[in-house]
Design a protein around this motif. Structure first.
Motif, PDB file in Angstrom:
ATOM      1  N   TYR A 181       0.820  -1.197   0.000  1.00 48.53           N
ATOM      2  CA  TYR A 181       0.000   0.000   0.000  1.00 48.53           C
ATOM      3  C   TYR A 181       0.866   1.264   0.000  1.00 48.53           C
ATOM      4  CZ  TYR A 181      -2.561   3.881   1.961  1.00 48.53           C
ATOM      5  OH  TYR A 181      -3.040   5.139   2.185  1.00 48.53           O
ATOM      6  N   LEU A 182       1.860   1.283   0.873  1.00 48.62           N
ATOM      7  CA  LEU A 182       2.661   2.506   1.020  1.00 48.62           C
ATOM      8  C   LEU A 182       3.707   2.642  -0.068  1.00 48.62           C
ATOM      9  CD1 LEU A 182       3.287   2.585   4.850  1.00 48.62           C
ATOM     10  CD2 LEU A 182       1.938   4.214   3.536  1.00 48.62           C
ATOM     11  N   ASN A 183       4.087   1.531  -0.642  1.00 51.65           N
ATOM     12  CA  ASN A 183       5.140   1.514  -1.641  1.00 51.65           C
ATOM     13  C   ASN A 183       6.507   1.512  -0.952  1.00 51.65           C
ATOM     14  OD1 ASN A 183       7.103   2.763  -3.591  1.00 51.65           O
ATOM     15  ND2 ASN A 183       5.322   2.311  -4.833  1.00 51.65           N
ATOM     16  N   PRO A 213       4.437  12.485   3.631  1.00 49.62           N
ATOM     17  CA  PRO A 213       3.550  11.899   2.611  1.00 49.62           C
ATOM     18  C   PRO A 213       3.531  12.642   1.280  1.00 49.62           C
ATOM     19  CG  PRO A 213       2.295  12.867   4.420  1.00 49.62           C
ATOM     20  CD  PRO A 213       3.725  12.819   4.853  1.00 49.62           C
ATOM     21  N   LEU A 222     -12.015   8.213   9.735  1.00 51.08           N
ATOM     22  CA  LEU A 222     -12.583   9.548   9.599  1.00 51.08           C
ATOM     23  C   LEU A 222     -12.863  10.164  10.959  1.00 51.08           C
ATOM     24  CD1 LEU A 222     -13.272  11.264   7.268  1.00 51.08           C
ATOM     25  CD2 LEU A 222     -15.528  10.220   7.155  1.00 51.08           C
ATOM     26  N   SER A 260      -9.606  11.235  12.580  1.00 54.77           N
ATOM     27  CA  SER A 260      -9.043  12.397  11.877  1.00 54.77           C
ATOM     28  C   SER A 260      -9.839  13.655  12.171  1.00 54.77           C
ATOM     29  CB  SER A 260      -9.075  12.165  10.371  1.00 54.77           C
ATOM     30  OG  SER A 260      -8.479  10.946  10.062  1.00 54.77           O
ATOM     31  N   ILE A 289      -1.405  15.148   9.290  1.00 58.04           N
ATOM     32  CA  ILE A 289      -0.703  15.543   8.068  1.00 58.04           C
ATOM     33  C   ILE A 289      -1.404  15.025   6.820  1.00 58.04           C
ATOM     34  CG2 ILE A 289       1.485  15.401   6.820  1.00 58.04           C
ATOM     35  CD1 ILE A 289       2.860  15.086   9.543  1.00 58.04           C
ATOM     36  N   ALA A 290      -1.884  13.803   6.887  1.00 56.02           N
ATOM     37  CA  ALA A 290      -2.569  13.245   5.716  1.00 56.02           C
ATOM     38  C   ALA A 290      -3.516  12.161   6.171  1.00 56.02           C
ATOM     39  CB  ALA A 290      -1.559  12.668   4.731  1.00 56.02           C
ATOM     40  N   CYS A 291      -4.483  11.879   5.318  1.00 53.79           N
ATOM     41  CA  CYS A 291      -5.468  10.892   5.703  1.00 53.79           C
ATOM     42  C   CYS A 291      -6.057  10.227   4.462  1.00 53.79           C
ATOM     43  CB  CYS A 291      -6.467  11.623   6.591  1.00 53.79           C
ATOM     44  SG  CYS A 291      -8.159  11.219   6.455  1.00 53.79           S
ATOM     45  N   ASP A 292      -6.074   8.906   4.495  1.00 56.64           N
ATOM     46  CA  ASP A 292      -6.659   8.119   3.410  1.00 56.64           C
ATOM     47  C   ASP A 292      -7.699   7.201   4.039  1.00 56.64           C
ATOM     48  OD1 ASP A 292      -7.341   6.236   1.547  1.00 56.64           O
ATOM     49  OD2 ASP A 292      -5.309   5.506   1.186  1.00 56.64           O
ATOM     50  N   VAL A 293      -8.933   7.670   4.014  1.00 58.58           N
ATOM     51  CA  VAL A 293      -9.976   6.922   4.727  1.00 58.58           C
ATOM     52  C   VAL A 293     -10.292   5.594   4.047  1.00 58.58           C
ATOM     53  CG1 VAL A 293     -11.033   8.980   5.711  1.00 58.58           C
ATOM     54  CG2 VAL A 293     -11.839   8.137   3.513  1.00 58.58           C
ATOM     55  N   TYR A 294     -10.013   5.481   2.753  1.00 62.13           N
ATOM     56  CA  TYR A 294     -10.356   4.255   2.025  1.00 62.13           C
ATOM     57  C   TYR A 294      -9.469   3.094   2.444  1.00 62.13           C
ATOM     58  CZ  TYR A 294     -12.340   8.084  -0.504  1.00 62.13           C
ATOM     59  OH  TYR A 294     -13.001   9.240  -0.801  1.00 62.13           O
ATOM     60  N   ASN A 295      -8.241   3.417   2.832  1.00 60.91           N
ATOM     61  CA  ASN A 295      -7.327   2.365   3.260  1.00 60.91           C
ATOM     62  C   ASN A 295      -7.049   2.396   4.757  1.00 60.91           C
ATOM     63  OD1 ASN A 295      -6.395   1.020   0.640  1.00 60.91           O
ATOM     64  ND2 ASN A 295      -6.227   3.203   0.184  1.00 60.91           N
ATOM     65  N   TRP A 337      -1.518   9.945   8.671  1.00 61.98           N
ATOM     66  CA  TRP A 337      -0.136  10.356   8.953  1.00 61.98           C
ATOM     67  C   TRP A 337      -0.186  11.491   9.968  1.00 61.98           C
ATOM     68  CZ3 TRP A 337       4.200   9.239   5.260  1.00 61.98           C
ATOM     69  CH2 TRP A 337       3.834   8.334   4.254  1.00 61.98           C
TER      70      TRP A 337
END
Ligand SMILES: Nc1ncnc2c1ncn2[C@@H]1O[C@H](COP(=O)(O)O)[C@@H](O)[C@H]1O
Lengths: 261, 174
Positions: A12-14, A37, A74, A77, A95-101, A105
């Motif tokens: 996911y993060l790479n 991020p 969510l 956050s 700093i960042a947020c990806d609710v789908y995954n 951060w």
């Protein structure tokens, strides 16, 4: 951590985002990374960021799991974003947020305490101070902790899991500032009961890990807590009284339960 | 324009630049929808954090949810906006005929060929896209207007060095 989970997170993060596991809870895994991020040139060895990841739970139906992950990410956050906007409340910056995954951060807070005393959460700090348990420094820190909780509750938020590990101390101008972390169980609530339970949970945490000094410590925390309410005149004092009364009820209930249990 | 990337999305190159003293914004405004760029009103951008968190959000949305505009470039402009109304986002954060400072952004999949000739299109002076350059130029009054939902909060957010975009993003999803 299971190999499969590590693989999933790295996928996911790479691989550009190098991570180091620092905590694994029932709900989330927490990593440290040096990568920002998205800010160009912000990633270097000195900067650290927290990645909090909620892995999918295999035993739940995928659609339900997805909805729950999104909802919880969510919710955490949102609380952090709201709290950051309140003057005086110290929480990590979102700093960042990806609710789908299920990934957020956060700003990394805290330092390593001297003499291998560990990470600068309140628990380790109190252990470190055991040689001089009633020092002015300990008193100041605990009053500040109380003020943070007072500010939180005055603004009608509850933490939901106030332990001494979820309070992080950050060096500032030769002393310590108290920060609250982990709002995974946080909520916006104006219920006296929720607030009293928050206080009770912390009181129990202090009693269980620092029992010899717990009375004084809890008194200092409540001193800081009260200071915030006292700033708000009559209505503040009224609310303070409601909370401390309920706090006593909750404590009594807890004692009864432990007598029976 | 400098090239960077988002660590989590190595398949995309991100080109970003700042142009000041732009003389042909009227012309640019009329053709912008056909160009492989986002032309952003620089007066609405106060930090690199604000800008790049929108890029991050655009990539998250298009990779894991759904892209709501035609291109990733326009998705960035939508990501800057406190509302989900696309037309409004362009009106607020896109350039106008009077714009004199432009933030240029282009997200290009590594599989595509980058044709980046913003320099030739824009009649203006290219400067480094630094926080200092953005900080010295942005228009607080305008930001307050375009981010109406965050109006009172803006100064406090800025002071706390908080993420406008991320905070807004979350508000939008409530
Ligand atoms: N913002 C942060 N800064 C430093 N450490 C953190 C932060 N957030 C979480 N941690 C660490 O990760 C552990 C688990 O995080 P949590 O799941 O949020 O309780 C905490 O007890 C901390 O040791």
């Amino acid at each position: 951590m299971s190999k499969e989970l590590i693989e999933r997170v790295s996928n996911y993060l790479n691989n550009n985002v190098q991570i180091e596991l620092i905590s694994q809870g029932a709900e989330a895994v927490v990593f440290i990374t040096h990568s920002h991020p998205y800010l160009p040139n912000a990633s270097d060895d000195k900067e650290q960021y927290i990645i909090k990841y909620r892995p999918a739970k295999k035993y739940r139906h995928p659609a339900i799991d997805k909805a729950l992950t999104k909802h919880r990410t969510l919710s955490e956050s949102r609380i952090l974003a709201k709290l950051s906007q309140i003057d005086g409340i110290n929480v990590p910056k979102l700093i960042a947020c990806d609710v789908y995954n299920g990934c957020i951060w956060l700003e990394f807070l805290g330092v390593d305490l001297p003499n291998q005393c560990g990470f600068s959460n309140l628990k380790n700090f109190l252990w470190m101070s055991v040689a001089d348990p009633y020092s002015q420094l300990v008193e100041d820190v605990l009053i500040k902790v109380g003020r943070q909780i007072g500010l939180l509750q005055w603004n009608d938020y509850c933490h939901g899991d106030l332990t001494t590990s979820n309070i992080v101390l950050v060096p500032e101008n030769g002393t310590w500032s108290a920060f609250l972390i982990d709002f995974g169980l946080g909520s916006s609530s104006n219920l006296v009961e929720d607030k009293a339970v928050d206080l009770y949970v912390l009181e129990r945490a202090i009693i269980s890990t620092h029992s010899s000094f717990a009375d004084k410590y809890n008194q200092w925390i409540m001193q800081g807590f009260s200071q915030i309410y006292e700033l708000h005149g009559k209505s503040g004092l009224k609310k303070l009284k409601e909370i401390t009364r309920r706090f006593e009820d909750v404590r009594l209930r807890g004692r009864k339960r432990s007598m029976i249990g | 324009m400098t090239e960077t990337m988002i660590p989590q999305f190595p398949d995309y190159s991100i080109y970003a630049g700042l142009y000041v003293e732009v003389a042909n914004s009227k012309e640019l405004h009329s053709v912008v929808s056909n160009l492989p760029f986002a032309f952003i009103e620089a007066d609405t951008i106060c930090s690199r954090e604000q800008l790049f968190s929108a890029v991050y959000k655009a990539l998250i949305e298009s990779s894991f949810n759904k892209q709501r505009t035609k291109t990733l470039n326009s998705e960035c402009i939508l990501s800057l906006s406190p509302t989900s109304n696309i037309g409004e986002a362009f009106k607020r954060f896109g350039i106008s005929e009077k714009t004199s400072r432009i933030v240029v952004l282009s997200i290009v999949a590594k599989t595509e060929k980058a044709i980046l000739e913003a320099k030739e299109l824009i009649h203006g002076v290219g400067v480094d896209l630094t926080d200092e350059a953005l900080e010295s130029g942005y228009d607080l009054g305008l930001i307050k207007k375009v981010c109406s939902r965050c109006t009172q909060l803006f100064e406090r957010l800025k002071k706390a060095n908080l993420l406008l975009t991320t905070s807004r993003y979350i508000e939008l999803q409530i």
